[in-house]
Structure formats: C-alpha cells, structure tokens
Design an enzyme around this catalytic site. Structure first.
Site, PDB file in Angstrom:
ATOM      1  N   GLU A 121       8.514  -5.377   0.184  1.00 50.02           N
ATOM      2  CA  GLU A 121       7.309  -4.567   0.342  1.00 50.02           C
ATOM      3  C   GLU A 121       7.779  -3.193   0.832  1.00 50.02           C
ATOM      4  OE1 GLU A 121       2.828  -4.783   2.266  1.00 50.02           O
ATOM      5  OE2 GLU A 121       4.495  -5.716   3.328  1.00 50.02           O
ATOM      6  N   ALA A 132       1.346   0.173   7.887  1.00 55.78           N
ATOM      7  CA  ALA A 132       2.242   0.007   9.028  1.00 55.78           C
ATOM      8  C   ALA A 132       3.697   0.260   8.668  1.00 55.78           C
ATOM      9  CB  ALA A 132       2.080  -1.395   9.607  1.00 55.78           C
ATOM     10  N   HIS A 208      -2.033  -7.513  -1.183  1.00 55.41           N
ATOM     11  CA  HIS A 208      -3.175  -7.520  -0.248  1.00 55.41           C
ATOM     12  C   HIS A 208      -4.303  -6.601  -0.720  1.00 55.41           C
ATOM     13  CE1 HIS A 208      -1.021  -4.079   1.416  1.00 55.41           C
ATOM     14  NE2 HIS A 208      -0.238  -4.797   2.191  1.00 55.41           N
ATOM     15  N   HIS A 243      -8.650  -8.293   7.858  1.00 50.64           N
ATOM     16  CA  HIS A 243      -8.259  -7.393   6.776  1.00 50.64           C
ATOM     17  C   HIS A 243      -9.386  -7.133   5.780  1.00 50.64           C
ATOM     18  CE1 HIS A 243      -4.237  -8.143   8.324  1.00 50.64           C
ATOM     19  NE2 HIS A 243      -3.830  -7.115   7.617  1.00 50.64           N
ATOM     20  N   ASP A 266       0.584 -12.362   5.423  1.00 49.60           N
ATOM     21  CA  ASP A 266       1.126 -11.057   5.818  1.00 49.60           C
ATOM     22  C   ASP A 266       1.456 -11.078   7.314  1.00 49.60           C
ATOM     23  OD1 ASP A 266       2.033  -8.457   5.551  1.00 49.60           O
ATOM     24  OD2 ASP A 266       0.060  -7.534   5.528  1.00 49.60           O
ATOM     25  N   ILE A 300      -4.270  -1.412  10.870  1.00 53.74           N
ATOM     26  CA  ILE A 300      -3.872  -2.817  10.949  1.00 53.74           C
ATOM     27  C   ILE A 300      -2.419  -2.952  10.496  1.00 53.74           C
ATOM     28  CG2 ILE A 300      -4.337  -5.143  10.100  1.00 53.74           C
ATOM     29  CD1 ILE A 300      -7.225  -4.279   9.669  1.00 53.74           C
ATOM     30  N   GLY A 302      -0.157  -5.856   9.494  1.00 54.31           N
ATOM     31  CA  GLY A 302       0.067  -7.269   9.222  1.00 54.31           C
ATOM     32  C   GLY A 302      -0.928  -8.122   9.979  1.00 54.31           C
TER      33      GLY A 302
END
Length: 373
Positions: A121, A132, A208, A243, A266, A300, A302
């Site tokens: 990722e 993040a 995601h 999320h 995640d 956020i 993870g």
C-alpha cells in the site's frame, strides 16, 4: 483424520444446520449436511463452523507491525487468534531502502508460511489523498524500483495499491500484471475517467472503498463509482463503523453483492491494545476510544478491528452466508488464493468455530487446532 460436527456449518457457501466436515493431511477430505458418517472427534452442537477469515489488507496487531521483521510472527499470531488463518501483510509508504528491506523480510515470512503474501500500500500513491501515509515519501511509479521490489519479493507480492493518475502508472500497471500481481486502485485523486482507464488496463481491486479517494458526487462521480460499476472489480470495505457509516456498508454489499465485497481490517499494531501512542511506518498515531488517527489531526489511520468483529457486523446486517462470503471467499478469490476461503473438499483445513454470539471458540489452520478445539 478428524471429523468435526456442528450445529451450523457454512460449507461451500451454503448454510447447513447441522453440518460436518472431515480433515486429513491438512486438507478437507469431505463435508456435508446432517450428521457425520462416523462419530465426531470434535462436536460443537451450539457452534457455527465457517471458513478461516482471509484478510487481504492488514498492517499489524497485538502491538506488533508487519513493517518490523521481529513483529511479523506476533502480528500474524494475534490475528490468527481472532480467526484470520490467511493474511496478506500490508506495507505502508517508505523510503526505497526501507521498502526493499520490508519486502525481503515479509518474503521470508511467506516462505515460512507465516503470511500468505505481501500487499504494498504505497509508495506509488497520491499526496493529495495520503491518509496516514507519509506524503514526503510518496513518489511516482518508477520501472527500476518496481523491478527491484519484484526481485526482492521473489513472487511474494500479491497485490499493489497505486494511484492510477500518477505519471508512469499505466506502465506500472502493465508491469505488475505481467508479474502476476493484483493491481488495486486506492489513495487516489483520480477522476472517474482515470479510474475507468485503470480498470480497462486490468486493475481489479478498490482499496478501502470511499476512504482516501474523492467522494461520490452526482456531477463528478470519481473513482468510487467506477470501481462499483465493474463486475470484475472487488471492493474492500472496512466495516468497523468508523471508516464508513454502517448504512453505507449495507448499501455497498446490497448493490455490489457479497461476491464483489472483501471485508478487511486495515488493522495496525494498536489492534488488541489499550488506547495510546503507536506508529504506522514513519507516521505517529494516537488511539483514543479505539479509533486510530494521525497525531494532531482528524485523519483516520487504519483500524483497531479484527476480522471476527467485522464478521459479526456483516452477519447482523446481511446474514451468515454474506458474512462468510465477504470475509473469506471473496478476498481469497480477489488475490488469487485458490485453496482457502471455503469449506469444501480439497481446500485447506482452515476453519473457525464461533459460539452462539459469533465469537471465536476455536481455530484450525492447515488441519491443526491453533485455538480451542
């Protein structure tokens, strides 16, 4: 040889009450509805037997991270205790040297069977949608770096998330696909048209969904709609209620169908830990009330979720069969794992026994009880 009987068993995607299965040599030898053909070695009259969970996007857990060579086994074991029998270990954006070191360490873990593969990722992501990740370490896809990563991985990289609008992305997608790597669209500022182009090139996963990408708008639909409308694309959902709103998760499962939705954690090292300070790669993270955010921001970072918790969330909304599909069969298929994700003859004997409240009571991996049993 072990015969397992349960009050409920989800076998080959179908719910049976009761059901049974027989394991031999680390595989499922036979399974069926009703009573087993001989006396059971393990009976769970009030339990539900489901396939082991397949988490295709997870960074760590139990205080350990997949970016730390010394933490790989601990993170995998933590999630195994929560029913995840197959893991794609995810690496975040890092410097070139750190990326190669992380890939080499995880490739060794793949050879040992600790994890099933690597998910990159980053670092080929959009700075505008960094989430993040450290934007200072993000970069455009470079053919030489991609080749170096693939060489270091020696076949262990199964999925790469990238932003398809970056210069060099088209060539990167083609190179990764040639190497047998699944390409995912994520952490992207792409337009609808740019996402459509990536899918036409062969991208088959949306990382995601809705997170770290432009929101869906009726005049500028963005990448989310492109990912949702293509039958050949699997979309990841972090169904933790943080999320995305649970109603959105329900709508996606209903519209796309469980066969196209892969529920992922995640999760970061903070999963299973008390609130406090952690790191995700180079980025400092604070966890408060179980929610991880980049320090000093509302971003956020993870999750602290485990797959059994997400399984319960999906089951409550969409039913047991859909929960099994989205946490096992769909992610396994999305990343090309053909012997896990289902309880069927010939598949690996990876399973989870859940109690009446759908909490983990026992876990079997490769025919061995690892929890309970």
């Amino acid at each position: 040889m072990v015969v397992i009987a349960a009050g409920t068993a989800v076998l080959d995607g179908r719910v049976h009450r009761p059901g049974w299965l027989q394991t031999e040599g680390g595989r499922i030898a036979a399974c069926g509805a009703g009573a087993p053909p001989r006396a059971a070695d393990a009976e769970f009259p009030d339990g539900t037997v489901v396939p082991g969970f397949v988490d295709m996007h997870v960074h760590g857990g139990g205080g350990a991270s997949y970016t730390d060579p010394d933490g790989i086994a601990g993170a995998a074991d933590f999630h195994l205790r929560h029913g995840t029998t197959t893991t794609l270990a995810s690496l975040v954006t890092a410097s070139p040297a750190e990326l190669l070191a992380g890939v080499r360490a995880l490739a060794e873990a793949v050879r040992r069977g600790t994890v099933a593969g690597i998910h990159l990722e980053g670092p080929w992501l959009s700075r505008a949608r960094c989430g993040a990740h450290d934007p200072a370490r993000m970069r455009d896809p470079d053919p030489a770096e991609i080749d170096a990563v693939l060489d270091a991985a020696d076949g262990a990289v199964r999925m790469v998330t990238l932003a398809p609008e970056l210069p060099g992305a088209d060539a990167a997608i083609r190179r990764l696909l040639d190497a047998g790597v699944v390409v995912a669209v994520g952490h992207t500022d792409a337009t609808y048209e740019q996402a459509e182009h990536a899918i036409a090139l062969g991208a088959t996963v949306g990382t995601h969904l809705f997170n770290a990408m432009p929101p869906l708008h009726h005049r500028e639909p963005g990448p989310a709609l492109a990912l949702l409308r293509h039958q050949g694309v699997t979309v990841e959902l972090i169904a933790d209620g943080v999320h995305m709103h649970p109603a959105v998760a329900r709508a996606v499962v209903g519209a796309a169908g469980p066969g196209r939705v892969a529920v992922v954690t995640d999760a970061i090292a903070a999963a299973g830990c008390d609130d406090g300070s952690f790191r995700l790669g180079a980025v400092p993270i604070d966890v408060e009330a179980g929610v991880a955010r980049v320090r000093g921001t509302s971003t956020i970072a993870g999750s602290t979720a485990t797959m059994d918790r997400l399984f319960r969330n999906v089951a409550a909304d969409a039913g047991l069969a859909a929960a099994v599909q989205t946490t096992s069969a769909t992610p396994a298929r999305a990343v090309g794992l053909d012997r896990v994700g289902s309880l069927n003859a010939g598949y690996d004997a990876d399973l989870v026994v859940l109690d009446r409240d759908l909490r983990v009571a026992a876990v079997m991996a490769a025919g061995r009880w690892r929890v309970g049993g």
